[in-house]
Design an enzyme around this catalytic site. Structure first.
Site, PDB file in Angstrom:
ATOM      1  N   ARG A  27      -2.222   8.421  11.017  1.00 21.31           N
ATOM      2  CA  ARG A  27      -2.859   7.715   9.785  1.00 21.31           C
ATOM      3  C   ARG A  27      -3.240   9.465   8.842  1.00 21.31           C
ATOM      4  NH1 ARG A  27      -7.867   4.282   9.741  1.00 21.31           N
ATOM      5  NH2 ARG A  27      -6.474   2.228  11.053  1.00 21.31           N
ATOM      6  N   ARG A  31      -8.024   9.648   4.327  1.00 22.39           N
ATOM      7  CA  ARG A  31      -9.196  10.234   4.128  1.00 22.39           C
ATOM      8  C   ARG A  31      -9.556  11.678   4.456  1.00 22.39           C
ATOM      9  NH1 ARG A  31     -12.691   5.843   6.035  1.00 22.39           N
ATOM     10  NH2 ARG A  31     -11.214   5.931   7.534  1.00 22.39           N
ATOM     11  N   ARG A  40      -7.923   7.411  -4.151  1.00 19.19           N
ATOM     12  CA  ARG A  40      -9.090   6.036  -3.631  1.00 19.19           C
ATOM     13  C   ARG A  40     -10.043   6.658  -4.331  1.00 19.19           C
ATOM     14  NH1 ARG A  40     -12.012   3.590  -1.881  1.00 19.19           N
ATOM     15  NH2 ARG A  40     -12.725   2.309   0.436  1.00 19.19           N
ATOM     16  N   ASP A  76      -1.189  -1.136   6.212  1.00 20.37           N
ATOM     17  CA  ASP A  76      -1.696  -1.532   6.817  1.00 20.37           C
ATOM     18  C   ASP A  76      -1.986  -2.469   7.767  1.00 20.37           C
ATOM     19  OD1 ASP A  76      -5.783  -1.331   7.287  1.00 20.37           O
ATOM     20  OD2 ASP A  76      -5.602  -3.043   7.922  1.00 20.37           O
ATOM     21  N   TYR A 153      -8.022  -9.344  15.005  1.00 24.28           N
ATOM     22  CA  TYR A 153      -9.164  -8.703  14.067  1.00 24.28           C
ATOM     23  C   TYR A 153      -9.328 -10.290  13.247  1.00 24.28           C
ATOM     24  CZ  TYR A 153      -9.321  -4.004  13.794  1.00 24.28           C
ATOM     25  OH  TYR A 153      -9.627  -2.681  14.230  1.00 24.28           O
TER      26      TYR A 153
HETATM   27  O1  CP3 Z   1      -0.352   6.458   9.528  1.00 23.76           O
HETATM   28  C1  CP3 Z   1      -0.927   6.532   8.180  1.00 23.76           C
HETATM   29  O2  CP3 Z   1      -0.758   7.295   7.498  1.00 23.76           O
HETATM   30  C2  CP3 Z   1      -0.671   5.002   7.523  1.00 23.76           C
HETATM   31  C3  CP3 Z   1      -1.737   4.289   6.697  1.00 23.76           C
HETATM   32  C4  CP3 Z   1      -2.466   3.597   7.511  1.00 23.76           C
HETATM   33  C5  CP3 Z   1      -4.008   2.638   7.925  1.00 23.76           C
HETATM   34  N1  CP3 Z   1      -4.214   2.009   8.237  1.00 23.76           N
HETATM   35  C6  CP3 Z   1      -4.498   3.498   5.818  1.00 23.76           C
HETATM   36  C7  CP3 Z   1      -5.670   3.137   6.098  1.00 23.76           C
HETATM   37  C8  CP3 Z   1      -2.149   2.880   9.788  1.00 23.76           C
HETATM   38  C9  CP3 Z   1      -1.161   3.079  10.178  1.00 23.76           C
HETATM   39  C10 CP3 Z   1      -3.133   1.795  10.002  1.00 23.76           C
HETATM   40  C11 CP3 Z   1      -2.380   1.246  10.819  1.00 23.76           C
HETATM   41  C12 CP3 Z   1      -4.086   0.651  11.333  1.00 23.76           C
HETATM   42  N2  CP3 Z   1      -5.093  -0.435  10.674  1.00 23.76           N
HETATM   43  C13 CP3 Z   1      -4.229   0.258  12.465  1.00 23.76           C
HETATM   44  C14 CP3 Z   1      -3.522   0.499  13.753  1.00 23.76           C
HETATM   45  C15 CP3 Z   1      -4.109   1.880  14.445  1.00 23.76           C
HETATM   46  C16 CP3 Z   1      -5.272   2.670  14.654  1.00 23.76           C
HETATM   47  O3  CP3 Z   1      -5.549   3.257  13.801  1.00 23.76           O
HETATM   48  O4  CP3 Z   1      -5.740   1.977  15.655  1.00 23.76           O
HETATM   49  C17 CP3 Z   1      -5.873  -0.480  12.530  1.00 23.76           C
HETATM   50  C18 CP3 Z   1      -6.535  -1.282  13.908  1.00 23.76           C
HETATM   51  C19 CP3 Z   1      -5.962  -0.956  11.228  1.00 23.76           C
HETATM   52  C20 CP3 Z   1      -7.302  -1.604  10.305  1.00 23.76           C
HETATM   53  C21 CP3 Z   1      -8.368  -0.896   9.770  1.00 23.76           C
HETATM   54  N3  CP3 Z   1      -7.890  -0.382   8.883  1.00 23.76           N
HETATM   55  C22 CP3 Z   1      -9.757  -0.167   9.790  1.00 23.76           C
HETATM   56  C23 CP3 Z   1     -10.543  -0.994  11.442  1.00 23.76           C
HETATM   57  C24 CP3 Z   1      -9.723   0.408   8.899  1.00 23.76           C
HETATM   58  C25 CP3 Z   1     -11.169   1.379   9.232  1.00 23.76           C
HETATM   59  C26 CP3 Z   1     -11.581   2.034   9.797  1.00 23.76           C
HETATM   60  C27 CP3 Z   1     -10.934   3.788   9.374  1.00 23.76           C
HETATM   61  O5  CP3 Z   1     -10.829   3.870   8.936  1.00 23.76           O
HETATM   62  O6  CP3 Z   1     -11.443   3.324   7.893  1.00 23.76           O
HETATM   63  C28 CP3 Z   1      -8.788   0.730   8.342  1.00 23.76           C
HETATM   64  C29 CP3 Z   1      -8.823   1.093   6.720  1.00 23.76           C
HETATM   65  C30 CP3 Z   1      -7.595   2.003   6.373  1.00 23.76           C
HETATM   66  N4  CP3 Z   1      -6.417   1.862   6.998  1.00 23.76           N
HETATM   67  C31 CP3 Z   1      -7.775   3.667   5.724  1.00 23.76           C
HETATM   68  C32 CP3 Z   1      -6.401   4.037   5.582  1.00 23.76           C
HETATM   69  C33 CP3 Z   1      -6.362   5.354   5.407  1.00 23.76           C
HETATM   70  C34 CP3 Z   1      -9.166   3.913   5.232  1.00 23.76           C
HETATM   71  C35 CP3 Z   1      -9.158   3.295   4.121  1.00 23.76           C
HETATM   72  C36 CP3 Z   1     -10.408   3.488   3.059  1.00 23.76           C
HETATM   73  O7  CP3 Z   1      -9.084   5.007   2.291  1.00 23.76           O
HETATM   74  O8  CP3 Z   1     -11.081   3.741   2.683  1.00 23.76           O
END
Ligand code: CP3
Length: 371
Positions: A27, A31, A40, A76, A153
């Protein structure tokens, strides 16, 4: 084969000699960076995922601002179920939501077989553009959720504390669960293969929810499909990383899965895991992400503890044990990156000569980018 200014990450994945331990963090495009939040603010999350210029911009931010040794393409895991036909919404404060989850046979029939070069073309375009912009500074990682984590999911519709819907499915209708997992595994395999064709240099499979299963269920409903994906995606040059959270009980199976690298969460002892499986796989991890709330001294102490637990030699990619949290000060991550760059050198002192030999043999780049 592509050469990079800095290929430490790829060499460590293959357990080839390195001059220091490479670091990137899950990640890292997210953010916690004000620069990410600025983009964003103007676009919603899915628009960012689907617009290659924007995805490229935020993918590069941690390379330029933090100095990590690998980029991970901004996207994502849930783009796959969306491409299969599930409507995906992002709810502020909740996260991703599928308003019409898959709960029975007729829901399952609505899912399409995907062609990633059409249905997920926007990700492949983002990969091409990012590769150009990176200009061989560091390797680019592609990723997917594991079939089980994606199914969780798709059936729950959103994150869950108990995962009772998907667990109800595996116990009340295992046949449907397996047929869905097969479908998702085919989509994941096609998607990761297409990402490699488009130019990513490694792929990571996130099994974020593997740890909610018992040992036997993990084998039946997750491991089996991870193995299937790996067997289809495996190439000579692009390493495969498997990160399964909370799966202490099946590290032996994960290390025999055909993956090159095992990602560890922070509850595991990286030294112990290396003793058991370090001759089969490289290890990635595993600092508790909340350590980044601590002061400089504590961050250093905890980072060195992990370097020391892994010990001398290659085969370690430093990372957090899960994603970086959104309220971590970016300067703390930068500090961690610099600590790892400086403090890890002593664990690799005897590798240099063999490194140049191996680099020649494997046609890896010999320029080490000293930053
Ligand atoms: O690693 C990186 O920088 C690449 C980007 C990346 C995102 N999601 C961007 C994201 C990666 C590798 C993911 C993987 C992801 N997404 C997983 C597996 C990894 C983990 O953390 O367990 C999962 C379960 C998701 C599903 C997901 N996407 C959730 C549960 C959420 C909400 C929680 C949160 O962190 O906000 C997201 C949203 C998300 N994915 C954001 C980002 C940058 C935040 C969105 C925003 O900008 O509002």
């Amino acid at each position: 084969m592509t050469t990079f200014q800095n290929d430490l990450f790829l060499r460590a994945c293959k357990r080839l000699p390195v001059e220091r331990t490479p670091i990137w963090v899950m990640r890292q495009a997210g953010r916690y960076l004000p620069e990410y939040r600025a983009v964003r603010q103007k676009y919603d999350f899915l628009t960012m995922c689907k617009t290659p210029d924007l995805a490229t911009e935020v993918t590069l931010q941690p390379i330029d601002l933090i100095g990590v040794d690998a980029a991970i393409i901004f996207s994502d895991i849930l783009v796959i179920p969306e491409a299969m036909g599930m409507h995906l919404e992002m709810h502020e404060g909740v996260g991703p939501v599928f308003p019409h989850p898959i709960r029975n046979e007729s829901d399952a029939q609505t899912l399409n077989k995907i062609d990633p070069t059409v249905d997920l073309k926007y990700v492949l375009d983002a990969v091409t553009l990012t590769k150009n912009e990176l200009n061989r500074r560091v390797p680019l990682i592609g990723f997917s959720g594991s079939p089980w984590t994606l199914l969780a999911y798709m059936v729950e519709g959103q994150g869950s504390k108990t995962f009772s819907n998907v667990k109800k499915l595996i116990y009340s209708n295992p046949k449907l669960a397996h047929s869905l997992l097969n479908k998702v595994a085919d989509a994941v395999s096609a998607y990761l293969s297409a990402k490699i064709e488009a130019g990513v240099n490694a792929v990571q499979i996130f099994d974020t929810w593997g740890g909610i299963l018992s040992k036997d269920d993990f084998e039946s409903f997750s491991m089996k499909y991870i193995r299937k994906v790996i067997s289809k995606v495996k190439r000579e040059d692009e390493p495969i990383i498997v990160f399964a959270k909370g799966v202490h009980f099946s590290l032996d199976k994960l290390s025999d899965s055909g993956a090159d690298v095992l990602g560890l969460d922070w509850t595991m002892d990286i030294g112990q895991v290396r003793k058991k499986f370090g001759n089969k796989v490289a290890l990635q991890g595993n600092l508790d992400p909340t350590v980044l709330y601590a002061d400089d001294e504590k961050i250093k102490q905890e980072a060195v503890k992990i370097l020391n637990a892994f010990g001398n030699g290659s085969g370690h990619i430093f990372n957090l044990g899960h994603g970086i949290l959104p309220d971590v000060p970016p300067e703390n991550l930068k500090l961690l990156v610099n600590i790892v760059k400086e403090e890890s050198v002593v664990y690799h002192l005897n590798e240099k000569n063999t490194a140049s030999m191996n680099e020649a043999m494997f046609d890896y780049n010999t320029i080490w980018h000293c930053s």
